[in-house]
Every structure is written in C-alpha cells, then in structure tokens.
Design a protein around this motif. Structure first.
Motif, PDB file in Angstrom:
ATOM      1  N   ALA A 244       0.829  -1.201   0.000  1.00 34.60           N
ATOM      2  CA  ALA A 244       0.000   0.000   0.000  1.00 34.60           C
ATOM      3  C   ALA A 244       0.864   1.252   0.000  1.00 34.60           C
ATOM      4  O   ALA A 244       0.601   2.210  -0.747  1.00 34.60           O
ATOM      5  CB  ALA A 244      -0.927  -0.010   1.215  1.00 34.60           C
ATOM      6  N   LYS A 245       1.893   1.282   0.803  1.00 38.93           N
ATOM      7  CA  LYS A 245       2.776   2.444   0.862  1.00 38.93           C
ATOM      8  C   LYS A 245       3.462   2.675  -0.479  1.00 38.93           C
ATOM      9  O   LYS A 245       3.525   3.809  -0.978  1.00 38.93           O
ATOM     10  CB  LYS A 245       3.812   2.256   1.968  1.00 38.93           C
ATOM     11  N   ALA A 246       3.968   1.593  -1.083  1.00 38.27           N
ATOM     12  CA  ALA A 246       4.658   1.719  -2.371  1.00 38.27           C
ATOM     13  C   ALA A 246       3.706   2.161  -3.478  1.00 38.27           C
ATOM     14  O   ALA A 246       4.108   2.864  -4.413  1.00 38.27           O
ATOM     15  CB  ALA A 246       5.311   0.394  -2.747  1.00 38.27           C
ATOM     16  N   ALA A 247       2.440   1.762  -3.391  1.00 35.52           N
ATOM     17  CA  ALA A 247       1.454   2.087  -4.426  1.00 35.52           C
ATOM     18  C   ALA A 247       0.790   3.438  -4.203  1.00 35.52           C
ATOM     19  O   ALA A 247       0.044   3.908  -5.062  1.00 35.52           O
ATOM     20  CB  ALA A 247       0.384   1.001  -4.480  1.00 35.52           C
ATOM     21  N   GLY A 248       1.049   4.058  -3.041  1.00 34.81           N
ATOM     22  CA  GLY A 248       0.355   5.303  -2.737  1.00 34.81           C
ATOM     23  C   GLY A 248      -1.106   5.075  -2.417  1.00 34.81           C
ATOM     24  O   GLY A 248      -1.950   5.932  -2.647  1.00 34.81           O
ATOM     25  N   ALA A 249      -1.404   3.904  -1.880  1.00 35.37           N
ATOM     26  CA  ALA A 249      -2.782   3.538  -1.547  1.00 35.37           C
ATOM     27  C   ALA A 249      -3.016   3.718  -0.047  1.00 35.37           C
ATOM     28  O   ALA A 249      -2.075   3.768   0.743  1.00 35.37           O
ATOM     29  CB  ALA A 249      -3.051   2.090  -1.943  1.00 35.37           C
ATOM     30  N   PRO A 250      -4.274   3.821   0.381  1.00 30.59           N
ATOM     31  CA  PRO A 250      -4.576   3.956   1.806  1.00 30.59           C
ATOM     32  C   PRO A 250      -4.134   2.724   2.595  1.00 30.59           C
ATOM     33  O   PRO A 250      -3.908   1.656   2.023  1.00 30.59           O
ATOM     34  CB  PRO A 250      -6.104   4.092   1.831  1.00 30.59           C
ATOM     35  N   THR A 251      -4.010   2.899   3.901  1.00 32.33           N
ATOM     36  CA  THR A 251      -3.694   1.768   4.772  1.00 32.33           C
ATOM     37  C   THR A 251      -4.718   0.659   4.545  1.00 32.33           C
ATOM     38  O   THR A 251      -5.930   0.920   4.559  1.00 32.33           O
ATOM     39  CB  THR A 251      -3.719   2.194   6.245  1.00 32.33           C
ATOM     40  N   PRO A 252      -4.280  -0.568   4.309  1.00 31.47           N
ATOM     41  CA  PRO A 252      -5.227  -1.641   3.984  1.00 31.47           C
ATOM     42  C   PRO A 252      -6.226  -1.914   5.101  1.00 31.47           C
ATOM     43  O   PRO A 252      -5.880  -1.855   6.291  1.00 31.47           O
ATOM     44  CB  PRO A 252      -4.305  -2.859   3.776  1.00 31.47           C
ATOM     45  N   ARG A 253      -7.443  -2.193   4.688  1.00 34.04           N
ATOM     46  CA  ARG A 253      -8.459  -2.679   5.624  1.00 34.04           C
ATOM     47  C   ARG A 253      -8.457  -4.200   5.537  1.00 34.04           C
ATOM     48  O   ARG A 253      -8.623  -4.764   4.450  1.00 34.04           O
ATOM     49  CB  ARG A 253      -9.829  -2.125   5.263  1.00 34.04           C
ATOM     50  N   ILE A 254      -8.255  -4.855   6.664  1.00 32.77           N
ATOM     51  CA  ILE A 254      -8.073  -6.306   6.671  1.00 32.77           C
ATOM     52  C   ILE A 254      -9.058  -6.943   7.644  1.00 32.77           C
ATOM     53  O   ILE A 254      -9.143  -6.546   8.814  1.00 32.77           O
ATOM     54  CB  ILE A 254      -6.628  -6.679   7.078  1.00 32.77           C
ATOM     55  N   SER A 255      -9.790  -7.926   7.165  1.00 31.50           N
ATOM     56  CA  SER A 255     -10.733  -8.666   7.998  1.00 31.50           C
ATOM     57  C   SER A 255     -10.572 -10.150   7.698  1.00 31.50           C
ATOM     58  O   SER A 255     -11.154 -10.674   6.739  1.00 31.50           O
ATOM     59  CB  SER A 255     -12.173  -8.210   7.703  1.00 31.50           C
TER      60      SER A 255
END
Length: 329
Positions: A244-255
C-alpha cells in the motif's frame, strides 16, 4: 551452455525457465497443454539460451524419459489442484523418478513446507516430516521415495522448499499475489485466512528459481533438502502495508476469514476443505531457517523493497487499473 528439462509451467516453472534461459541454457518445458495458444513453441533469450515447450503427459515415464535425454537436470515444478494431490501426485512422482534414473539427470524437486505439519513455527531442513494432513503426507512421501533412490545410488536428487510465494508471475490463488493486490489497489477489504498478524516466511519467485538452478549444479546440494533463501518474515498485514505504501494507496483494511467459517465451507467445497487443512500456516507463526542454504548454495534473498517494487510493477502491467482508490497525491 547446458540443456535443462522442466515439468510444469506454472509460476515456478515459468520463472525457472526464464532464469535458466537468461543464463544461456537451453530449456525444455513439458506440460499437458504444451505451448500457449498463439505463442511460439520456442523463444530465444538475448543470452543465447532458449525456451522450448512440448506437450507431454507427466505420468508417462517413457515420454518423460525421451524428452529428458541429454539434460543435466530434470525439475519437478508440477502443482496439481489441492484436492487432487493424493490421486494426481503419486503417478507423476513415479514417472519423474523413472525418467531421472534412466537419463542420469539430477532430479530437482520444487517443494514446499507442508511436510513439517503444524506445530513447527521455526522450520529447519533437519526437522522431521511429521504432517498428519493429507497434502503434507503426500509431499513427505515423495521426498522419502526420491531420497531412498538417491541413497541406493540409482539417481541424484535434491528438494528445494519454498514458502508461500509472491512476485512477478504469481497467480490468482497466491496469498500475496493478485488475491491481495487487486482488492488492495481498489480500496476493498482484504480477507486472509485465519489471521493477518502471525510472522510468516514469504518466498520471492525469482529467488526460488535461483535456488533450484543452483541446487541442480552443486554436488554438495544433492541428497538433502534446502529452504529457499527468503527475506525476513513478515505478517500478512505488514506485507499488505508495504504494498500500500509503495502504491500510494490507503492503509489496507483487513478482515480475516475465521477458520471456523473456512471449515464450514469445506463441507461442500473440496478446495476450501483442503485450505482449512493447512490454515495453521497463518493461524500460527510459520517461519523457515535458511541459514544452511545461504551458506551452501551461496545465495542471498532479494530485499523487501525490491520485491515490492518489482511485484507491484508486474501486477500493474498485467492488471492496468489506473490510480489506486483513495491514492495519496
């Protein structure tokens, strides 16, 4: 330049073929389907090496022998569907043993960690293969049969064991492949099995290929198994956050999917039943010790920053989807 034969053209087989061809070798890839539709049967590498595809039944010892003749190594990179391991693996393994015995090619087995079973959070190659689960018992028996032939002087063999793989070429079912990256980049919830917070060894596909090739050529590697040199363990959550950090994406939501739910699905879905059988790999620490293989094979793992950069680039090239949802600017 030498000739190498690979049975199987999944992610490991394809990555290994490219690695060997780039090193200048002639590689014959054997599979049930042969060349991909519309693709040439033979391709040339810039190094002078080549990759040539052939249609071969992996259970046919005579056909395998004919195609393996003249090869310095025969690699087992086959991977049947989870729920068919008990039926599909034994005839393939037997045919490979026969072909290696008849041709004197070194039999190099692309293995995994299932044979150790649950309760081995920090695995070493010297640990017993004590799995009580079907897939683990199948893999353990395959290695026992190959090692018995080696010890009897009938052939030369080694097994290179990797953990869950990631990297360019990983397919949809890989835990840290498109199964993770596609929803991550789309801003959707990630659903790993059992837990996202147990330390886990991850194996980079190019590192797997390098270890297989090195074990094939090194007499000191024959007659025993090796763990693929892999980077420091990371939890599923840590790996997702790196991407996520490398892609510039938000912090992952994980369930995570509860293990009880996976087992319930397994009552009607054979694949989910088999996944439930090895869910301990994410419900418990699952870490390999690769000290011996780094020393003997002379290999070091690719670092996480490089793994993430190259894997993300390959995923985007294969699944162009524009800017990640909610990407930082």
């Amino acid at each position: 330049m030498a000739r190498h034969t690979i049975l199987g053209k999944g992610p490991i087989g394809r990555t290994l073929a490219t690695h060997l061809a780039d090193a200048g070798h002639d590689v014959h890839v054997l599979s049930r389907s042969g060349p991909r539709p519309g693709a040439p049967a033979r391709t040339q590498a810039a190094s002078g090496g080549s990759i040539e595809h052939h249609r071969v039944d992996g259970t046919d010892a005579d056909a395998l022998t004919a195609r393996t003749g003249g090869s310095v190594a025969l690699y087992n990179c086959v991977n049947p569907a989870y729920h068919r391991w008990a039926t599909d693996w034994p005839p393939v393994a037997a045919a490979l043993l026969a072909a290696a015995t008849r041709t004197d090619a070194v039999l190099v087995i692309a293995g995994n960690l299932y044979g150790y079973g649950a309760g081995h959070p920090h695995m070493r190659e010297s640990d017993p293969l004590a799995s009580r689960e079907t897939k683990g018992r199948v893999r353990a028996q395959m290695w026992a049969d190959a090692l018995a032939r080696h010890d009897a002087g009938a052939l030369r063999t080694t097994e290179v064991r990797g953990s869950d793989y990631l990297g360019p070429g990983a397919e949809a079912h890989a835990h840290a492949g498109p199964r993770m990256l596609t929803p991550l980049l789309a801003g959707r919830v990630l659903r790993p099995i059992a837990s996202a917070d147990r330390p886990h060894t991850w194996t980079y596909l190019p590192d797997f290929a390098a270890a297989l090739a090195r074990a094939a050529e090194l007499p000191d590697a024959w007659g025993r198994p090796w763990h693929v040199p892999s980077p420091e363990p990371q939890t599923y959550r840590e790996v997702a956050e790196r991407f996520a950090k490398a892609a510039g994406a938000p912090t992952p939501r994980i369930s995570p999917a509860p293990l009880a739910a996976v087992r319930l699905l397994g009552l009607v879905n054979p694949m989910m039943r088999e996944i439930a059988g090895v869910a301990y790999q994410f419900d418990q620490p699952f870490v390999t010790d690769d000290t011996a293989s780094r020393r003997v094979l002379g290999l070091e793992p690719t670092g996480w920053d490089t793994i993430v950069t190259r894997t993300l680039a390959a995923h985007r090239a294969e699944h162009p989807a524009g800017q990640p949802v909610g990407a930082r600017r």
